[in-house]
Design an enzyme around this catalytic site. Structure first.
Site, mmCIF file in Angstrom:
data_model
loop_
_atom_site.group_PDB
_atom_site.id
_atom_site.type_symbol
_atom_site.label_atom_id
_atom_site.label_comp_id
_atom_site.label_asym_id
_atom_site.label_seq_id
_atom_site.Cartn_x
_atom_site.Cartn_y
_atom_site.Cartn_z
ATOM 1 N N LYS A 120 -48.149 -30.034 -36.396
ATOM 2 C CA LYS A 120 -49.317 -29.731 -37.247
ATOM 3 C C LYS A 120 -50.425 -29.048 -36.464
ATOM 4 C CE LYS A 120 -52.175 -33.061 -35.384
ATOM 5 N NZ LYS A 120 -53.396 -32.808 -34.645
ATOM 6 N N ASP A 134 -51.981 -40.025 -36.731
ATOM 7 C CA ASP A 134 -51.490 -38.812 -37.401
ATOM 8 C C ASP A 134 -50.225 -39.075 -38.223
ATOM 9 O OD1 ASP A 134 -53.392 -37.018 -36.480
ATOM 10 O OD2 ASP A 134 -52.273 -36.543 -34.659
HETATM 11 O O1 C5P Z 1 -53.886 -43.335 -33.139
HETATM 12 P P1 C5P Z 1 -53.445 -42.678 -31.874
HETATM 13 O O2 C5P Z 1 -52.582 -43.586 -31.042
HETATM 14 O O3 C5P Z 1 -52.846 -41.338 -32.071
HETATM 15 O O4 C5P Z 1 -54.773 -42.445 -31.043
HETATM 16 C C1 C5P Z 1 -54.796 -42.218 -29.664
HETATM 17 C C2 C5P Z 1 -56.181 -42.532 -29.157
HETATM 18 O O5 C5P Z 1 -57.123 -41.602 -29.720
HETATM 19 C C3 C5P Z 1 -56.684 -43.899 -29.556
HETATM 20 O O6 C5P Z 1 -56.320 -44.856 -28.593
HETATM 21 C C4 C5P Z 1 -58.170 -43.706 -29.624
HETATM 22 O O7 C5P Z 1 -58.725 -43.820 -28.331
HETATM 23 C C5 C5P Z 1 -58.327 -42.257 -30.053
HETATM 24 N N1 C5P Z 1 -58.558 -42.141 -31.515
HETATM 25 C C6 C5P Z 1 -59.805 -42.476 -32.021
HETATM 26 N N2 C5P Z 1 -60.015 -42.380 -33.374
HETATM 27 C C7 C5P Z 1 -59.056 -41.934 -34.209
HETATM 28 C C8 C5P Z 1 -57.804 -41.564 -33.688
HETATM 29 C C9 C5P Z 1 -57.589 -41.689 -32.332
HETATM 30 O O8 C5P Z 1 -60.714 -42.871 -31.277
HETATM 31 N N3 C5P Z 1 -59.299 -41.846 -35.508
#
Ligand code: C5P
Length: 309
Positions: free
Chosen positions: A12, A145
């Protein structure tokens, strides 16, 4: 007899990404227009009778050597398989084979696509009576995502990413996608680190988002160019100056407008047409990792299978 299911899971770009506020759980509330693109991971999942979950990844045009440092249990596809095993209550396991085409640490959701594709493949094998959309909510525990990718098509992501609203309603006529060039500076960026250093944008930019959604609904790339936005871009440009060079190169190459995708490091440049995108690509410095792709406003992942050998 072991059965197999195969899924092509798209990566994406984010046409817009607004970081609205920092939450108490450490995440950020965001608002983002997410568009799947025609660069796919091919995920082949084969049942195992011994309950184990195993993984093999091969790169097709991307470097997968980084994955060697990551224990399999931390891999998102493996986590997705364990989640599906729990949801189904099955004794079976599976072998996951991934052909990776989305670069790692690029902000193009390659790892999330692997997880979403694995969930869809295992849905087809283990719970075909269940609709894919019912997996959207549980998938949020794996990553922000994943719900959007599993839902499919052009979507608005809100909350942490788990609140998903389709930009086109079921049955509605879907506008054509946008052509673009994605360029990857061959540096893998940790999303966590970028978010740690970003400053939430407190101004209400909802007009940007509404206008970006309208541009997608109308398939109007010129309008999209006026509203593309990424609240993480300045942070990433400061931390990884090479990303800014790619941004500049896409602009010099004739992109209508360009932007960092997600938390980077990939940058995309919007084009008028496929031919225009190929022209921009041809003007990038020699040796640049780049792809000409199309956004997929109505793509839905579908498993081929179950197939029996
Ligand atoms: O959700 P995901 O594991 O992809 O996110 C990776 C990191 O990105 C999280 O540990 C967080 O620190 C940050 N993040 C965030 N807010 C979001 C998505 C991700 O702070 N909405």
């Amino acid at each position: 007899m072991s059965r197999t299911a195969i899924v092509d899971a798209p990566g994406k770009i984010n046409l817009t990404l607004e970081i609205l506020s920092k939450r108490k759980d450490g995440y950020h509330d965001l608002r983002s227009v997410l568009l799947p693109i025609s660069l796919y991971e091919t995920i082949t999942v084969t049942e195992r009778d011994d309950g184990e979950i195993t993984l093999e990844t091969v790169g097709d045009g991307v470097d997968t050597s980084e994955l060697g440092n990551c224990p399999p249990e931390k891999n998102l596809a493996v986590k997705a398989a364990w989640l599906m095993k729990d949801l189904c209550g099955t004794d079976k396991g599976c072998h996951i084979h991934i052909v990776k085409r989305v670069p790692i640490g690029a902000g193009m959701a390659g790892g999330s696509a692997d997880a979403a594709g694995t969930m869809e493949a295992l849905r087809a094998l283990w719970m075909p009576e269940v609709e894919r959309k019912t997996l959207v909510e549980p998938s949020a525990m794996l990553g922000s995502d994943i719900p959007g990718l599993l839902y499919g098509g052009a979507i608005l992501m809100e909350g942490r990413g788990e609140i998903v609203t389709p930009i086109f309603q079921p049955g509605e006529r879907v506008a054509k996608g946008f052509w673009l060039v994605v360029a990857f500076p061959r540096v893998a960026i940790s999303t966590k680190k970028v978010y740690e250093n970003c400053i939430p944008c407190l101004t209400d930019r909802s007009k940007i988002c509404d206008n970006a959604i309208n541009s997608v609904r109308e398939g109007d790339v010129r309008a999209a160019c006026r509203y593309i936005f990424n609240g993480l871009q300045d942070t990433v440009f400061n931390q990884y100056p090479e990303t800014k060079c790619f941004y500049t190169a896409l602009g010099n190459g004739g992109a209508l407008s360009q932007m960092l995708s997600g938390s980077g490091s990939a940058v995309f440049g919007l084009a008028e047409s496929k031919e225009h995108a190929l022209e921009i690509q041809s003007r990038l410095p020699e040796g640049t990792w780049s792809k000409v792709v199309e956004t997929l406003p109505d793509s839905v992942m579908a498993a081929h299978g179950p197939l029996t050998p």
